[in-house]
Design an enzyme around this catalytic site. Sequence first.
Site, PDB file in Angstrom:
ATOM      1  N   HIS A 370      -4.258   2.885   5.152  1.00  0.00           N
ATOM      2  CA  HIS A 370      -4.045   1.623   4.733  1.00  0.00           C
ATOM      3  C   HIS A 370      -2.637   1.448   3.822  1.00  0.00           C
ATOM      4  CE1 HIS A 370      -8.420   0.691   4.882  1.00  0.00           C
ATOM      5  NE2 HIS A 370      -8.422   1.885   5.068  1.00  0.00           N
ATOM      6  N   LYS A 561      -4.687  -9.897  -7.353  1.00  0.00           N
ATOM      7  CA  LYS A 561      -4.606  -8.838  -6.602  1.00  0.00           C
ATOM      8  C   LYS A 561      -4.371  -7.820  -7.743  1.00  0.00           C
ATOM      9  CE  LYS A 561      -1.408 -10.552  -3.938  1.00  0.00           C
ATOM     10  NZ  LYS A 561      -1.795 -10.496  -2.581  1.00  0.00           N
ATOM     11  N   ARG A 562      -4.523  -6.538  -7.220  1.00  0.00           N
ATOM     12  CA  ARG A 562      -3.885  -5.165  -8.010  1.00  0.00           C
ATOM     13  C   ARG A 562      -2.461  -5.833  -8.336  1.00  0.00           C
ATOM     14  NH1 ARG A 562      -7.558  -0.861  -8.844  1.00  0.00           N
ATOM     15  NH2 ARG A 562      -5.668   0.193 -10.304  1.00  0.00           N
ATOM     16  N   LYS A 567       3.675  -5.708  -4.953  1.00  0.00           N
ATOM     17  CA  LYS A 567       3.180  -6.987  -4.739  1.00  0.00           C
ATOM     18  C   LYS A 567       4.042  -8.263  -5.453  1.00  0.00           C
ATOM     19  CE  LYS A 567      -1.502  -4.956  -4.126  1.00  0.00           C
ATOM     20  NZ  LYS A 567      -2.129  -5.201  -2.867  1.00  0.00           N
ATOM     21  N   THR A 669      -6.191  -8.902   2.234  1.00  0.00           N
ATOM     22  CA  THR A 669      -7.259  -9.383   2.513  1.00  0.00           C
ATOM     23  C   THR A 669      -7.589 -10.827   1.694  1.00  0.00           C
ATOM     24  OG1 THR A 669      -8.580  -7.653   1.194  1.00  0.00           O
ATOM     25  CG2 THR A 669      -8.437  -7.556   3.795  1.00  0.00           C
ATOM     26  N   LYS A 673      -9.376 -14.546   2.303  1.00  0.00           N
ATOM     27  CA  LYS A 673     -10.257 -15.298   1.498  1.00  0.00           C
ATOM     28  C   LYS A 673      -9.774 -16.381   1.022  1.00  0.00           C
ATOM     29  CE  LYS A 673     -11.459 -10.633   0.423  1.00  0.00           C
ATOM     30  NZ  LYS A 673     -11.138  -9.489  -0.462  1.00  0.00           N
TER      31      LYS A 673
HETATM   32  C1  26Q Z   1      -6.059   8.264  -3.934  1.00  0.00           C
HETATM   33  C2  26Q Z   1      -6.031   9.606  -4.442  1.00  0.00           C
HETATM   34  C3  26Q Z   1      -6.051   9.775  -5.684  1.00  0.00           C
HETATM   35  C4  26Q Z   1      -6.759   8.893  -6.483  1.00  0.00           C
HETATM   36  C5  26Q Z   1      -6.853   7.431  -5.766  1.00  0.00           C
HETATM   37  C6  26Q Z   1      -6.431   7.393  -4.500  1.00  0.00           C
HETATM   38  C7  26Q Z   1      -6.438   6.065  -3.823  1.00  0.00           C
HETATM   39  C8  26Q Z   1      -7.280   5.120  -4.301  1.00  0.00           C
HETATM   40  C9  26Q Z   1      -7.670   3.770  -3.970  1.00  0.00           C
HETATM   41  C10 26Q Z   1      -5.324   5.436  -3.408  1.00  0.00           C
HETATM   42  C11 26Q Z   1      -5.476   4.185  -2.617  1.00  0.00           C
HETATM   43  C12 26Q Z   1      -6.519   3.421  -2.840  1.00  0.00           C
HETATM   44  C13 26Q Z   1      -6.682   2.062  -2.429  1.00  0.00           C
HETATM   45  C14 26Q Z   1      -5.772   1.449  -1.464  1.00  0.00           C
HETATM   46  C15 26Q Z   1      -5.887   0.090  -0.963  1.00  0.00           C
HETATM   47  O1  26Q Z   1      -6.616  -0.671  -1.597  1.00  0.00           O
HETATM   48  N1  26Q Z   1      -5.068  -0.317   0.176  1.00  0.00           N
HETATM   49  C16 26Q Z   1      -5.223  -1.475   0.539  1.00  0.00           C
HETATM   50  O2  26Q Z   1      -6.099  -1.612   1.677  1.00  0.00           O
HETATM   51  C17 26Q Z   1      -6.456  -2.764   2.071  1.00  0.00           C
HETATM   52  C18 26Q Z   1      -7.480  -2.847   3.218  1.00  0.00           C
HETATM   53  O3  26Q Z   1      -7.281  -2.478   4.418  1.00  0.00           O
HETATM   54  C19 26Q Z   1      -5.069  -3.658   2.581  1.00  0.00           C
HETATM   55  O4  26Q Z   1      -5.446  -4.897   3.058  1.00  0.00           O
HETATM   56  C20 26Q Z   1      -4.066  -3.487   1.618  1.00  0.00           C
HETATM   57  O5  26Q Z   1      -2.949  -4.054   2.205  1.00  0.00           O
HETATM   58  C21 26Q Z   1      -3.830  -2.224   1.092  1.00  0.00           C
HETATM   59  O6  26Q Z   1      -3.176  -2.072   0.041  1.00  0.00           O
END
Ligand code: 26Q
Length: 826
Positions: A370, A561-562, A567, A669, A673
């Site tokens: 991702h 978004k975050r 971003k 995503t 939406k």
């Molecule tokens: C990893 C290690 C330790 C703690 C947290 C994490 C962690 C947690 C969540 C790393 C990444 C995430 C989330 C990532 C994320 O939401 N990525 C998004 O995924 C979407 C679905 O595929 C994409 O549409 C977005 O572009 C992407 O940023």
Amino acid sequence: MKKKINTQKFKYSHLSKDVASIQHSLADSLTYTIGKDPHTSTARDWFSAAAHTVRNRMMENWMETMRSYQKEDPKRVYYLSLEFLIGRLFTSSMINVGLYEPFKQAADEMGLDLDELREVESDAALGNGGLGRLAACFLDSLSTLNIPAHGYGIRYEYGMFNQQIENGYQVEHPDNWLRYGNPWEFPRAEILFCVHFGGRVVEYPDEEGKIRHHWVDTTDVMAMAYDTPIPGYATSTTNNMRLWAAKASRDFELQYFNEGNYIKAVQEKNASENLSKVLYPNDTTTNGKELRLKQQFFFVSASLQDILRRFFRNPANQVENLPDKVAIQMNDTHPAVAVAEMMRLLLDTHHLDWDQAWELTTRIFSYTNHTLLPEALETWPVEMFERLLPRHLQIIYEINHHFIRHVSHMFPGDMELLKRVSLIQEEPEKRIRMAHLATVGSHRINGVARLHTELMKSTIFADFYRICPEKIVNMTNGVTPRLWMLQANNELSSLISSKIGQGWITDLSQLRQLEQFTDDSAFQQAFRHVKRSKKAFLAERVQQLLKVELNPDSLFDVQVKRIHEYKRQLLNVLHAITRYNRIRHNRLENPVPRTIIVAGKAAPGYVTAKRIIKLINDVAEVVNNDPAVRGLLKMVFIPNYSVSTALEIIPAADLSEQISTAGTEASGTGNMKLALNGALTIGTLDGANVEMREEVGEDNFFIFGLTAAEAAELRRDGYNPWDYYHGNWELREALDMLRDGFFSPDELTRHRPLFDLLTEQGDHYLLLADYAAYIAMQENVDALYREQHAWTRKSILNVARMGKFSSDRTISEYARQIWQVEQLKT
Ligand code: 26Q
């Protein structure tokens, strides 16, 4: 059970979905389950009664689905994810099981306010953002498509933190979502697995003299299952989401006696239950906390034990047939330790030889990437693995050994290549590269949009692409229309259905039939009316919440978004400041009133993201209170962005901001939406924006800025933000206002760090390079918005041509191309 149940005597009342039956159940639930009478009942009591009434009507299908899976034993998909961002389930469940209309009538007749009841429910916010919400959309699609599937994750006691804005700053508050109970989950106290940590590995020869491994002297934690039914839309298939909660093992109790230290034993018991306590709130920079690795192994180990137990329950199944019955999808690298754990089970428990175990493992697993951001790629110190998972470390070394040998045969003499693809990073300390483990251990790895997949092949996975090109495939993301259209926008959905029927709900490509109404003025008017009412509703919410008055006739410009540098919420702010300057200095010819709406959470440790939130609130404060603005510009930051708030904001958007630096957003995503709800997109050629533009047509999409290739080239050739600063006086004016404290009169230096980031520190995400193109495109947006018909036309075309971006399409592709599972006939 000792005695055999006499099924002749086992008869439950079949619950029907008519209004009278619902009313009867509501009364029963309130009386017998909640224990309240209607006169003393609170909204929460009624919500609980209502939730039980809905839940009871899912049970027969759920049990029948589980029974048929057990009987037919089809190949199943296991979706392993550390995050499931579900949101509220009350309305979704009603919609999917066909209860929405009769329930509304039942409630109306009884004098219950359904809107008030549904607000009582807490979001299940067991995810950070896109990746977690994707997992939730996928579960909806898997059930709707009748695919035998199980979601596996963690039942965090505390989900994503609640964001409050205090004096313009983000403050995090714990999300105690289970405080009043969770009506959708079923605790399964009997489904309990032991998960090992620590200890050491002993080798011993078996009867045939082969070396075997025992993992001994471990510290154990129990994983207990909590099940939530996931009904598909208009189908009887109801899959299961199984979330694991940590429970102390009996060992902790035995220690009371052995050590005579009761207090310490109870403390340790407590510590082991901390494993499933809280969701980590970072979505990019991986934080290397030991507890996070423990969470990962905890849910992976329990899930694999459960999967294998189910597999061997069918006596016809032999271990070598595992890939015929089991496909496991890893949602990012978070569950990647599953590759090593599966190997351990096959080697140490089932006594397979290495080659066979490896062949089975790689046929079972697949992995979704991702992100391309280097800081987001997970690595764990070898030292930590050695301490927590010593056997897995051995296995990972062995996997690496085999893999490196394979690569060195393919590319003899290329030592640099071997270093780059190794599962072990050597410098500055030895670490395990989880993306490499997941890649080597899978038969397919995928990106989440075409551009993202191509960039995987040409950048971070370039070496793997050379080694096994067929392994990397694309699966462009999608979202579930049941939540993001039917539920978010009942009015738009009804309008659409009145024209083209309801087929689009499960076959989103049918939205194309709307094209014939693009220039139909009655349809245009109805379409505009829906948007206007959604804007008025949001304006009301903002008024209540923030005491800021929004004009529903202004252009609602939305970025939700975050909060992250890549971003580029800051680019949005630079536009807001520029617009503010143009308005107050009368530099606008024919101004279009605009409302800029931003929402999103910053990771608690992400200082820059938090500064951006404060800046947005500071700019909003100045703009919203300057009489020179004359109602032409408003800016609001809506706190606590979540699935629930998204459902209120997204349908009200005219303009969707998707402005990440090209090459950084894997897919996005929210872009989908918003477009599905009739917003036009202003965006870069990044992530899925590329494919969205392709679908809706370039005339109906506001694309600006550098391409991914141009951005890479600019950085390579030496990018100097000062050139843009000095070359554009409006940009300089906006930046100088940050630098000089125009928006922070009480603390003039407050926004200096952001100014510095965009200048002296090199502006890594190229905001200044894209600024002029962005501002120019915003002028085009204004020009189009002045032409109501032209705008509405494009808005309708966007909705009509977004059919590709249903998660049903995405899941069908995974099912055929990666999992090789069949849709069951119902
Ligand atoms: C990893 C290690 C330790 C703690 C947290 C994490 C962690 C947690 C969540 C790393 C990444 C995430 C989330 C990532 C994320 O939401 N990525 C998004 O995924 C979407 C679905 O595929 C994409 O549409 C977005 O572009 C992407 O940023």
